[in-house]
Design a protein around this motif. Sequence first.
Motif, PDB file in Angstrom:
ATOM      1  N   ILE A   1      -6.636  11.535  -5.205  1.00  0.00           N
ATOM      2  CA  ILE A   1      -7.628  10.472  -5.013  1.00  0.00           C
ATOM      3  C   ILE A   1      -6.983   9.100  -5.188  1.00  0.00           C
ATOM      4  O   ILE A   1      -7.222   8.181  -4.390  1.00  0.00           O
ATOM      5  CB  ILE A   1      -8.817  10.655  -5.988  1.00  0.00           C
ATOM      6  CG1 ILE A   1      -9.632  11.882  -5.609  1.00  0.00           C
ATOM      7  CG2 ILE A   1      -9.699   9.414  -6.003  1.00  0.00           C
ATOM      8  CD1 ILE A   1     -10.679  12.274  -6.630  1.00  0.00           C
ATOM      9  N   ALA A   2      -6.151   8.951  -6.226  1.00  0.00           N
ATOM     10  CA  ALA A   2      -5.479   7.667  -6.458  1.00  0.00           C
ATOM     11  C   ALA A   2      -4.555   7.318  -5.300  1.00  0.00           C
ATOM     12  O   ALA A   2      -4.479   6.152  -4.884  1.00  0.00           O
ATOM     13  CB  ALA A   2      -4.689   7.719  -7.767  1.00  0.00           C
TER      14      ALA A   2
ATOM     15  N   LYS B   1      -6.730   6.126  -2.420  1.00  0.00           N
ATOM     16  CA  LYS B   1      -7.253   4.771  -2.688  1.00  0.00           C
ATOM     17  C   LYS B   1      -6.156   3.725  -2.492  1.00  0.00           C
ATOM     18  O   LYS B   1      -6.404   2.661  -1.942  1.00  0.00           O
ATOM     19  CB  LYS B   1      -7.810   4.686  -4.110  1.00  0.00           C
ATOM     20  CG  LYS B   1      -9.029   5.523  -4.358  1.00  0.00           C
ATOM     21  CD  LYS B   1     -10.250   4.896  -3.765  1.00  0.00           C
ATOM     22  CE  LYS B   1     -11.474   5.685  -4.198  1.00  0.00           C
ATOM     23  NZ  LYS B   1     -12.695   5.116  -3.707  1.00  0.00           N
TER      24      LYS B   1
ATOM     25  N   LYS C   1       0.833  -1.211   0.000  1.00  0.00           N
ATOM     26  CA  LYS C   1       0.000   0.000   0.000  1.00  0.00           C
ATOM     27  C   LYS C   1       0.862   1.254   0.000  1.00  0.00           C
ATOM     28  O   LYS C   1       0.581   2.219  -0.725  1.00  0.00           O
ATOM     29  CB  LYS C   1      -0.916   0.021   1.223  1.00  0.00           C
ATOM     30  CG  LYS C   1      -2.009  -0.994   1.219  1.00  0.00           C
ATOM     31  CD  LYS C   1      -2.840  -0.792   2.477  1.00  0.00           C
ATOM     32  CE  LYS C   1      -3.611  -1.999   2.850  1.00  0.00           C
ATOM     33  NZ  LYS C   1      -4.345  -1.829   4.111  1.00  0.00           N
TER      34      LYS C   1
ATOM     35  N   GLU D   1      -7.270  -0.045  -2.087  1.00  0.00           N
ATOM     36  CA  GLU D   1      -8.243  -0.184  -3.174  1.00  0.00           C
ATOM     37  C   GLU D   1      -7.572   0.108  -4.511  1.00  0.00           C
ATOM     38  O   GLU D   1      -6.617   0.862  -4.583  1.00  0.00           O
ATOM     39  CB  GLU D   1      -9.404   0.805  -2.972  1.00  0.00           C
ATOM     40  CG  GLU D   1     -10.151   0.620  -1.671  1.00  0.00           C
ATOM     41  CD  GLU D   1     -11.179   1.716  -1.455  1.00  0.00           C
ATOM     42  OE1 GLU D   1     -11.677   2.272  -2.452  1.00  0.00           O
ATOM     43  OE2 GLU D   1     -11.476   2.006  -0.297  1.00  0.00           O
TER      44      GLU D   1
ATOM     45  N   HIS E   1      -1.130  -0.401  -9.756  1.00  0.00           N
ATOM     46  CA  HIS E   1      -1.087   1.033  -9.468  1.00  0.00           C
ATOM     47  C   HIS E   1       0.032   1.733 -10.237  1.00  0.00           C
ATOM     48  O   HIS E   1      -0.142   2.868 -10.695  1.00  0.00           O
ATOM     49  CB  HIS E   1      -0.936   1.283  -7.957  1.00  0.00           C
ATOM     50  CG  HIS E   1      -2.239   1.275  -7.232  1.00  0.00           C
ATOM     51  ND1 HIS E   1      -3.049   2.373  -7.160  1.00  0.00           N
ATOM     52  CD2 HIS E   1      -2.887   0.283  -6.567  1.00  0.00           C
ATOM     53  CE1 HIS E   1      -4.133   2.090  -6.467  1.00  0.00           C
ATOM     54  NE2 HIS E   1      -4.059   0.809  -6.098  1.00  0.00           N
TER      55      HIS E   1
ATOM     56  N   THR F   1       1.089   4.026  -2.944  1.00  0.00           N
ATOM     57  CA  THR F   1       0.798   5.426  -2.624  1.00  0.00           C
ATOM     58  C   THR F   1       1.939   6.326  -3.075  1.00  0.00           C
ATOM     59  O   THR F   1       1.713   7.378  -3.690  1.00  0.00           O
ATOM     60  CB  THR F   1       0.568   5.588  -1.105  1.00  0.00           C
ATOM     61  OG1 THR F   1      -0.506   4.737  -0.709  1.00  0.00           O
ATOM     62  CG2 THR F   1       0.232   7.020  -0.765  1.00  0.00           C
TER      63      THR F   1
ATOM     64  N   ASP G   1      -5.581   3.059   1.086  1.00  0.00           N
ATOM     65  CA  ASP G   1      -6.647   2.249   1.680  1.00  0.00           C
ATOM     66  C   ASP G   1      -6.701   0.835   1.119  1.00  0.00           C
ATOM     67  O   ASP G   1      -7.564   0.054   1.505  1.00  0.00           O
ATOM     68  CB  ASP G   1      -8.003   2.928   1.466  1.00  0.00           C
ATOM     69  CG  ASP G   1      -8.099   4.255   2.201  1.00  0.00           C
ATOM     70  OD1 ASP G   1      -7.346   4.456   3.187  1.00  0.00           O
ATOM     71  OD2 ASP G   1      -8.922   5.098   1.783  1.00  0.00           O
TER      72      ASP G   1
ATOM     73  N   TYR H   1      -7.579   1.835  -8.207  1.00  0.00           N
ATOM     74  CA  TYR H   1      -8.131   3.068  -8.760  1.00  0.00           C
ATOM     75  C   TYR H   1      -7.739   3.160 -10.224  1.00  0.00           C
ATOM     76  O   TYR H   1      -6.588   2.931 -10.592  1.00  0.00           O
ATOM     77  CB  TYR H   1      -7.593   4.298  -8.005  1.00  0.00           C
ATOM     78  CG  TYR H   1      -8.138   5.599  -8.521  1.00  0.00           C
ATOM     79  CD1 TYR H   1      -9.445   5.977  -8.255  1.00  0.00           C
ATOM     80  CD2 TYR H   1      -7.364   6.444  -9.299  1.00  0.00           C
ATOM     81  CE1 TYR H   1      -9.959   7.172  -8.731  1.00  0.00           C
ATOM     82  CE2 TYR H   1      -7.872   7.641  -9.787  1.00  0.00           C
ATOM     83  CZ  TYR H   1      -9.169   7.992  -9.495  1.00  0.00           C
ATOM     84  OH  TYR H   1      -9.686   9.171  -9.971  1.00  0.00           O
TER      85      TYR H   1
END
Length: 148
Positions: free
Chosen positions: A127-128, A131, A7, A136, A48, A11, A134, A138
């Motif tokens: 926003i990405a 997400k 994650k 998720e 991602h 990010t 979290d 995107y």
Amino acid sequence: MPDNHSKNIATFIHLSTFSRFIIPLGNYIGPIVLWMVNKDKSEFVDTHGKQAINFQISILLYTLILGTISIPFFIFKVFNGLDFVDFHGFHDFHINIGKPSPLLFITGGLAFLAIIGFILELVFIVIASLKARDGELYHYPLTINFLK
């Protein structure tokens, strides 16, 4: 469910696009380096990373198209407006201020569109990043999938 390390890396891949404000082409170099180093460690990071890189390449393509469209309007306006100041000696000096050209409105509209696009790009990156934090997936809107 991705682990915390995946994650965090995902990010940082998205957030590394902001490095363009410090390093030229940092919005491409940062995500590509992070993605290349970590893509084999996690499918989550791989997805991602591809999304972030595809979005940045898509933004580049859209910017080139918008610039290509707006440059002729700007050039026509500059060459059309060369008689803005008439100077025939100090006794006959005046400034021609007439009706604004439709080219000015078109160029202004394209500039406004570019500003809105830049703001939306920043919003989508944030926003990405959230997400990814979290856990998720995107998918950026209006993104062309160059890397699949």
